[in-house]
Enzyme design. Structure first.
Site, short mmCIF file in Angstrom:
data_model
loop_
_atom_site.label_atom_id
_atom_site.label_comp_id
_atom_site.label_asym_id
_atom_site.label_seq_id
_atom_site.Cartn_x
_atom_site.Cartn_y
_atom_site.Cartn_z
CE LYS A 1 83.43 -5.56 52.49
NZ LYS A 1 84.42 -5.68 53.59
NE ARG B 1 89.29 -4.36 51.58
CZ ARG B 1 89.65 -5.49 52.19
NH1 ARG B 1 90.74 -6.14 51.79
NH2 ARG B 1 88.93 -5.98 53.18
NE ARG C 1 85.76 -12.17 65.94
CZ ARG C 1 86.20 -12.88 64.91
NH1 ARG C 1 86.06 -14.20 64.92
NH2 ARG C 1 86.79 -12.28 63.89
CB THR D 1 86.27 -12.71 48.44
OG1 THR D 1 85.67 -11.54 48.96
CG2 THR D 1 86.64 -13.62 49.60
#
Length: 479
Positions: A218, A35, A76, A276
Site C-alpha cells: 500500500k 477485502r 496516536r 479510497t
C-alpha cells in the site's frame, strides 16, 4: 459468470456486508474479490468471512480472490486532562515520553520510535492534518514543536510523519499475529501491507509469507514514492491508498502520483489497485456525485487493474448499489471510442524475453484478425500477467490447474479465470481451450481464438507457443 468489463472491483466487507447472502449479492453485482480489513476484523470474524466467501464461490462456480489488509502502525497521541485543548499558531507544544495526561503545552506520545526518528524541521500532522506542527528540538525523549496551523488537539488523535523515516519495521505485534492467523487459514490470496516506507519492509514480510500469498504494498507514505521502483520489484501488486497519501502529501499532488504509480506498475506487469473515497457519498446516498464518477472513470482510463470500495460496501447504506454503480461506470468507459487509444498510448514496451514477445504477438494477432479471445494456459499466473500487461482489446481467458492461481489472478485487468486440468497433449490443449471459450460465452462456432502455452505442457514460466484455432460446431476445435 461473465463480466463485460476489464477492470476489476475489490469490495471491502464489514457490518453492512458480512452475511453470506449479502456477499453473494455483491459478487453478482460485480465484486471480483473481497477485502477483509484486519483493523476491524477479529481472527474469528476473518475465518467466518473466508468461509462465507468460499461458500459463495462454490455456488457461483467462479474463483473469488480474498485480500487481508493488515492494519500497520497506528500512531496516536495520548490523552488530555480536559479531553481537548486549544492551541494557537506560533505557540510551542511538546510531545514526550511522560504518560501523564496532556495539557495546552504538552502531550504523551506512546511511540518511542517517533521520538527517536523525528529530526528538527520535520513536520508532524495530527488528526489527518487538521493540526500541523514543526519539530524544533529533538532529544530522543521529547519533541519540542511550533504550531504551524490548526487550533486544537484531543485524545488519541492520529499522527502522520511525512518527512520522517521511522527506524522501526512496518509490522506491529498485532500485524504479526494477524499475519500468522491469515497464513494458518491457507485460504487467503493476497495480503496488503500498510504504510510501506522502504524495500526492507517488503523483504521482512516476504521471509514470513514464503510465497503462500501475494504481497500487495500500500503506497501511502512519501518515503515509498522515493523508492517506488524497488518496492514494485519486491511486491506482487500495489495499492494506491489515497487516504493517508493525501494527508502526508499535498492533496493536489495525489492525482499525479496515482498516474505515476499506475504506469510504473503497467511497465512492470504488476497489478495496481486504486483505493479510497471513490464513491464516498454512496455511504449514505443511493447515487454518487458527478466528481466521484469522473474519479472512477479516470482510474479506468489509466488502465488500473482494479478499483476499490471501502466504507461504501463495508458499512454504507447502499453496498450493492455502490458495486453496481462502479461496474456500470467501468463498462461504460471501456466502451468509449477514445478508450482504446488512451490505453494504447500508455502501453509499455515489451521486455526482451520470449514470454513477452509471445504475449505481444498474441495481442497483435488477436486484434488484427479480430479473434474472439486470447486463451493462456498458466500454472503460476505469470503467463496471465504478461497477457494482461498488453491490455488487449479482446477478452483474456486464463486456464489454470491451480485454484489458488485463478483466485490470485482475480485482481488482474481483463482476466477471466477458469480452473481446469492441465492438457494431456496439444490436441487436448486446443480442444479444451475452444470448448471453454464457448462454454463461458466468449465465442461461438466459427469464431477463432489464439492460444498461448508452454511446451512441454505444464512447465511453469515456459510460454513459448502460439496456436490459432476456430471453434467447431461441437464446441471443440475445428482445426
Amino acid at each position: 459468470m461473465k463480466r463485460n468489463r476489464k477492470v476489476k472491483i475489490l469490495a471491502t466487507l464489514g457490518p453492512a456486508s458480512s452475511e453470506e447472502a449479502m456477499i453473494q449479492k455483491l459478487h453478482e453485482a460485480g465484486a471480483d474479490l473481497f477485502r477483509i480489513n484486519m483493523s476491524h476484523a477479529s481472527h474469528d470474524m476473518m475465518r467466518t468471512l473466508i468461509q462465507r466467501i468460499r461458500s459463495v464461490e462454490a455456488r457461483c462456480g467462479r474463483p473469488i480472490g480474498i485480500l487481508a489488509d493488515l492494519q500497520g502502525p497506528k500512531l496516536r497521541v495520548g490523552k488530555f486532562a480536559a479531553t481537548k485543548v486549544e492551541l494557537k499558531p506560533g505557540q510551542t507544544f511538546t510531545l514526550d515520553n511522560n504518560d501523564a495526561p496532556g495539557d495546552s503545552t504538552r502531550v504523551f506520545l506512546p511511540h518511542p520510535e517517533i521520538l527517536e526518528s523525528v529530526k528538527a524541521g520535520d513536520r508532524l500532522l495530527i488528526d489527518d492534518g487538521k493540526l500541523a506542527l514543526r519539530a524544533d528540538k529533538c532529544d530522543g525523549k521529547s519533541i519540542v514543536t511550533t504550531v504551524i496551523a490548526g487550533t486544537s488537539i484531543s485524545d488519541r488523535k492520529g499522527v502522520s510523519l511525512p518527512d520522517t523515516l521511522l527506524v522501526a519495521g512496518v509490522l506491529t505485534d498485532k500485524d504479526r499475529a494477524d499475519l500468522d492467523a491469515v497464513l494458518a487459514t491457507d485460504d487467503v490470496d493476497w495480503v496488503a501491507l500498510s504504510f510501506v516506507q522502504r524495500p526492507e519492509d517488503l523483504i521482512e514480510v516476504r521471509k514470513i509469507v514464503r510465497g503462500r500469498v501475494g504481497l500487495m504494498a500500500k503506497i501511502e507514505k512519501p518515503q515509498a514514492i522515493e523508492h517506488i521502483e524497488e518496492i514494485i520489484e519486491l511486491s506482487d501488486a500495489l495499492m494506491v491508498a489515497r487516504g493517508d497519501l493525501g494527508v502526508e502529501m499535498p492533496l493536489e499532488a495525489v492525482p499525479g502520483i496515482q498516474k505515476q504509480l499506475i504506469r510504473a506498475c503497467r511497465r512492470s506487469g504488476k497489478p495496481v489497485v486504486v483505493a479510497t473515497q471513490m464513491l464516498e457519498s454512496m455511504i449514505s446516498a443511493p447515487v454518487p456525485t458527478r466528481a466521484e464518477v469522473s474519479d472512477v472513470a479516470t482510474a479506468v482510463f489509466e488502465g488500473a487493474d482494479a478499483v476499490m470500495l471501502s466504507a461504501e460496501s463495508a458499512s454504507g447504506d447502499y453496498p450493492v448499489e455502490a458495486v453496481s454503480m462502479m461496474a456500470s461506470i467501468a463498462r461504460t468507459i471501456e466502451r468509449e471510442p477514445h478508450y482504446p487509444g488512451v490505453i494504447y498510448a500508455q502501453r509499455p514496451q515489451p521486455e526482451a524475453t520470449s514470454a513477452d514477445a509471445i504475449s505481444l504477438a498474441a495481442r497483435q494477432i488477436a486484434e488484427t484478425l479480430k479473434l474472439a479471445a486470447i486463451v493462456c494456459y498458466t500454472s503460476s499466473g505469470t503467463t496471465g500477467l504478461r497477457a494482461s500487461r498488453e491490455r488487449p482489446q479482446v477478452p483474456i481467458l486464463a486456464l489454470s490447474p491451480s485454484v489458488q492461481t485463478a483466485r490470485r489472478l482475480s485482481v488482474v485487468w481483463g482476466m477471466h479465470c477458469v480452473v481446469t486440468h492441465d492438457a494431456t497433449d496439444l490436441d487436448d490443449m486446443v480442444n479444451r481451450a475452444c470448448r471453454i471459450v464457448a462454454d463461458e460465452d466468449f465465442g461461438k462456432p466459427g469464431d477463432r481464438v489464439i492460444i498461448s502455452a508452454g511446451v512441454p505442457l505444464g512447465t511453469p514460466g515456459a510460454t513459448n507457443m502460439l496456436r490459432i484455432a476456430y471453434i467447431g460446431s461441437d464446441g471443440q476445435s475445428g482445426i
